[in-house]
Design a protein around this motif. Sequence first.
Motif: not given
Length: 109
Positions: A1-5, A38-41, A19-22, A12-16
Motif C-alpha cells: 500500500l505504501a508504494a501505491i500511495d 476502492t474497486l467500485r470507484s 485503484l486496481w492494485v490498491r 493524483p489523477l489516480t488511474p484505474d
Amino acid sequence: LAAIDKATELNPLTPDEYLWVRGSTQYFLGDYGLALGTLRSMKDTGPVARLIAASAAMAGEREVAAAYREAWLERYPGFRLADWARQIPLRDTGTQEQMIEGMARAGFR
C-alpha cells in the motif's frame, strides 16, 4: 500500500490501474469493505468485476456480489473456479484460498 500511495501522490489523477492494485491489496489484507469501495470507484469496473464480486461477498454485500458476478459471467461465460485455480500462479496457497473463498461466496462455481 505504501508504494501505491506514493504513486497516487505523484499522480493524483489516480488511474484505474492504481485503484486496481490498491483494491487487490486491501482485499488480501482482509479489508473487504475498503477494497469494495476502492474497486467500485474505478472508471471501468469491467476488468475487476470478479474481484468486486468477491470483495462484496466477503463484506456481506450479497446483492452487490451477485450483480458483479453476473457482469463478469456476461464477459466470460465459461469462467470456472477450478480452471482459474489451475491457471493463476499464486505462490501462497492461503492467498489463493482467500480468493477462491470470496468468489465462491459471490456465487462463482
